[in-house]
Scaffold this motif. Structure first.
Motif, PDB file in Angstrom:
ATOM      1  N   THR A 127      19.131  79.468 -10.216  1.00  0.00           N
ATOM      2  CA  THR A 127      19.397  79.970 -11.577  1.00  0.00           C
ATOM      3  C   THR A 127      19.233  81.489 -11.587  1.00  0.00           C
ATOM      4  O   THR A 127      18.404  82.057 -10.874  1.00  0.00           O
ATOM      5  CB  THR A 127      18.435  79.340 -12.594  1.00  0.00           C
ATOM      6  N   ALA A 171      24.298  80.985 -12.390  1.00  0.00           N
ATOM      7  CA  ALA A 171      23.687  80.042 -11.429  1.00  0.00           C
ATOM      8  C   ALA A 171      24.588  79.910 -10.227  1.00  0.00           C
ATOM      9  O   ALA A 171      25.792  80.155 -10.304  1.00  0.00           O
ATOM     10  CB  ALA A 171      23.461  78.674 -12.052  1.00  0.00           C
ATOM     11  N   SER A 230      14.207  79.781  -6.181  1.00  0.00           N
ATOM     12  CA  SER A 230      15.099  78.911  -6.946  1.00  0.00           C
ATOM     13  C   SER A 230      15.768  79.652  -8.098  1.00  0.00           C
ATOM     14  O   SER A 230      16.625  79.076  -8.778  1.00  0.00           O
ATOM     15  CB  SER A 230      14.312  77.714  -7.485  1.00  0.00           C
ATOM     16  N   SER A 231      15.323  80.883  -8.294  1.00  0.00           N
ATOM     17  CA  SER A 231      15.994  81.689  -9.325  1.00  0.00           C
ATOM     18  C   SER A 231      15.973  83.153  -8.878  1.00  0.00           C
ATOM     19  O   SER A 231      15.055  83.596  -8.207  1.00  0.00           O
ATOM     20  CB  SER A 231      15.304  81.537 -10.687  1.00  0.00           C
ATOM     21  N   THR A 276      17.463  87.286 -10.164  1.00  0.00           N
ATOM     22  CA  THR A 276      17.790  88.030 -11.382  1.00  0.00           C
ATOM     23  C   THR A 276      18.900  89.036 -11.167  1.00  0.00           C
ATOM     24  O   THR A 276      19.368  89.686 -12.089  1.00  0.00           O
ATOM     25  CB  THR A 276      16.547  88.786 -11.888  1.00  0.00           C
TER      26      THR A 276
END
Length: 628
Positions: A587, A560, A488-489, A491
């Motif tokens: 995100t 995002a 869900s995220s 980098t």
């Protein structure tokens, strides 16, 4: 006959004289036609001879030809005598008179002077009266069979006496007839002895005479003789007219109405009873000898119970039809009439039968209903009710209900009936259950058509008109979508994220052509291509579709990746339905940094003048420290 000698001495003067003695033989008779001989004894009682002697009847009561006296001599000397004679045949008038009186005088002529006559001499012939009559009575015909017949009585009257009878007549002294007695008339009323006459009289036979069995008639004849009291025939004469007994009855039985169609109908039976014999019948009644009806038999009543010949009466009885009679198809009733004649045993008519036909009209009606009448989901139980009514007039057996058309896709309902025999107008409710399937819901309705059938007592089975119950489904197609992403995220750019699209059919209809489409996507790379393992979803079923995406630096820079999707499918009917939008956000945590990677190509040279190309790969990441 001669007298003793007599001597007369005449002195001087002439004295002529005659004496006469008249006699009759026989001195009495009993009938006409008898011959009487008269004797006239003549004696010259004078002193002179008499000539031209004669005898003359001076008085004669006889009604026939008078006797003519004949004398053997006509001259008589003094003292002499002669016997003259004459005959006479008696007549009936003489008999009727009772006697014949005859007076005579003898006369003669003397030599000088006038004729001389005797004193009168009378003789009486008596006739004894014996009046009598005989009677012979006969009847024609001697045998009768019916009232109203005429009987002619003949009375043959014979004068068996010796006297003429006047005022001859006939009288019935004993008469058993119940009608007006015969009046005898005689063609003549005066009968000479030995004469006959036939008197006649007629009589009309009555029913009472027939019933009695005979007609006895006794008569006597009477007549009046010239003298004395009337005489009567003895013994009386009897004529008996016999009756040939022939009692008989006829019966005609009818029914109204002659046809019935339902139980409870009232039938009136009429029994026409006719006395076909010649005797009055008493105690007339009617009895049913054969009766197929299953209810209370008719009670027969007769307005009169005594019938003269040729008379009739109509007896009646009523009967209420039962259902068993209707089922039997006919009601058969056979009866006989009976009555008692004046003599002998009772007589009975021939049997008479009246058959009431039943108009067969078997019928059934069916009303099929379903509860509930609408369903929304598969698995619901529907109870079908089949209201069956016997609308005909016959009891139906082997009742059953059969579904003739059924659109359901599951196991059809099994129909059971609490009773399988129905009387007319009776009803029963059969039932069957059914569990709906998804295919039924998808179809929008469940149509079930049935027929009821039953067997009447006779003839083929009958069936009702079809009855249909339709269960509607309320299509409510809907979808739910839950979109998630893993991870869900991220980098950095270049990261692969997997989107999962959990699609649930939240409606009651199967959805086909299932698909998921991203409606909002902030990613700057190639949007994910969504694939679903199945594209048809039954209600409450779900599937998880997936799609992948590789993040870009722009995505990282944006911080995002927002992805909104909608699922859609096609229900059995109507337009496609779509789920509410579902959003998944990846995100990207901000971590600004640079990294440099410097490289040279070629990494080694062998001669001067060679060109070396340096490459500087700069990207986010940590700063690498280079060492010489």
């Amino acid at each position: 006959m001669a007298s003793d000698p007599s001597t007369a001495t005449v002195v001087g003067t002439a004295a002529p004289g005659l004496a006469l003695l008249k006699t009759a033989s026989p001195s009495s008779v009993t009938a006409a036609g008898r011959t009487i001989t008269y004797s006239y004894v003549v004696v010259n009682t004078g002193n002179a001879t008499l000539t031209a002697l004669s005898v003359a009847d001076t008085v004669f009561s006889g009604t026939g030809a008078p006797p003519a006296a004949v004398c053997p001599v006509t001259t008589l000397a003094p003292g002499a005598s002669t016997t003259c004679t004459g005959t006479y045949e008696t007549t009936q008038a003489d008999v009727d008179a009772g006697s014949v009186v005859n007076t005579a005088v003898a006369s003669g002529t003397p030599p000088t002077g006038p004729p001389v006559a005797s004193a009168a001499s009378t003789v009486t012939v008596t006739i004894a009266a014996a009046p009598s009559l005989e009677l012979l009575k006969t009847a024609l015909p001697a045998v009768v069979t019916t009232a109203g017949q005429a009987v002619t009585y003949s009375y043959t009257v014979v004068n068996t006496g010796n006297a003429t009878l006047t005022g001859v007549g006939v009288a019935d002294t004993v008469f058993s007839g119940t009608g007006a007695p015969p009046v005898a008339t005689c063609p003549v009323t005066t009968l000479a002895p030995g004469a006959t006459t036939t008197c006649t009289g007629t009589y009309t036979v009555t029913q009472a005479d027939i019933n009695e069995g005979s007609i006895v008639n006794t008569a006597t004849a009477t007549g009046t003789p010239p003298t004395g009291l009337p005489v009567t025939s003895d013994p009386p004469s009897t004529a008996t007219v016999a009756v040939t007994a022939a009692p008989g009855l006829a019966l005609l039985k009818t029914a109204s109405p002659a046809t019935v169609a339902a139980a409870g109908r009232l039938i009136t039976y009429s029994y026409l009873v006719v006395n076909t014999g010649n005797a009055t019948l008493t105690g007339v009644g009617v009895a049913d000898t054969v009766f197929s009806g299953t209810g209370t038999p008719p009670v027969v009543t007769c307005p009169v119970t005594t019938l003269d010949p040729r008379d009739s009466t109509t007896c009646t009885g009523t009967y209420t039809v039962t259902q068993a009679d209707i089922d039997a198809g006919t009601i058969v009733n056979t009866a006989t009439a009976s009555g008692t004649p004046p003599t002998g045993p009772a007589v009975a008519s021939a049997a008479s039968t009246a058959t009431v036909a039943v108009t067969a009209a078997p019928g059934l009606s069916l009303l099929k209903t379903a509860f509930p009448s609408a369903v929304e989901v598969a698995g619901e139980t529907v109870t079908y009710s089949y209201a069956v009514v016997n609308t005909g007039n016959a009891t139906l057996t082997a009742l059953s209900v059969t579904d003739t058309a059924f659109s359901g896709t599951g196991a059809p309902p099994v129909v059971t009936c609490p009773v399988t025999t129905l009387a007319p107008q009776a009803s029963t409710t059969c039932t069957g259950t059914y569990e709906t399937t998804q295919a039924d819901v998808d179809a929008g309705s469940i149509v079930n058509t049935a027929r009821a059938s039953g067997s009447p007592p006779t003839g083929p089975a009958v069936a009702s008109a079809p009855s249909t119950a339709t269960i509607t489904t309320d299509p409510a197609p809907s979808l739910a979508l839950l979109k998630t992403v893993s991870p869900s995220s991220v980098t950095a750019a270049g990261r692969m994220v997997t989107y999962s699209y959990l699609v649930v059919n939240t409606g009651n209809a199967t959805l086909t052509a299932l698909s998921v489409a991203d409606t909002v996507f902030s990613g700057t790379g190639t949007p994910p291509v969504v694939t679903c393992p199945v594209t048809t979803l039954a209600p409450q079923a779900s599937t998880t579709c997936t799609g992948t995406y590789v993040t870009t630096q722009a995505d990282v820079d944006a911080g995002a990746v927002v992805n909104t999707a909608v699922a859609s499918g096609t229900p059995p009917e109507g337009p496609r339905v779509a789920s509410a939008a579902s959003t998944a956000t990846v995100t990207i945590a901000a971590a600004p940094s640079l990294a440099l990677l410097k490289t040279a190509f070629p990494s080694a040279v062998v001669a001067a003048g060679q060109t070396v190309t340096y490459s500087y790969a700069v990207g986010p990441g940590r700063i690498a420290r280079c060492t010489p």
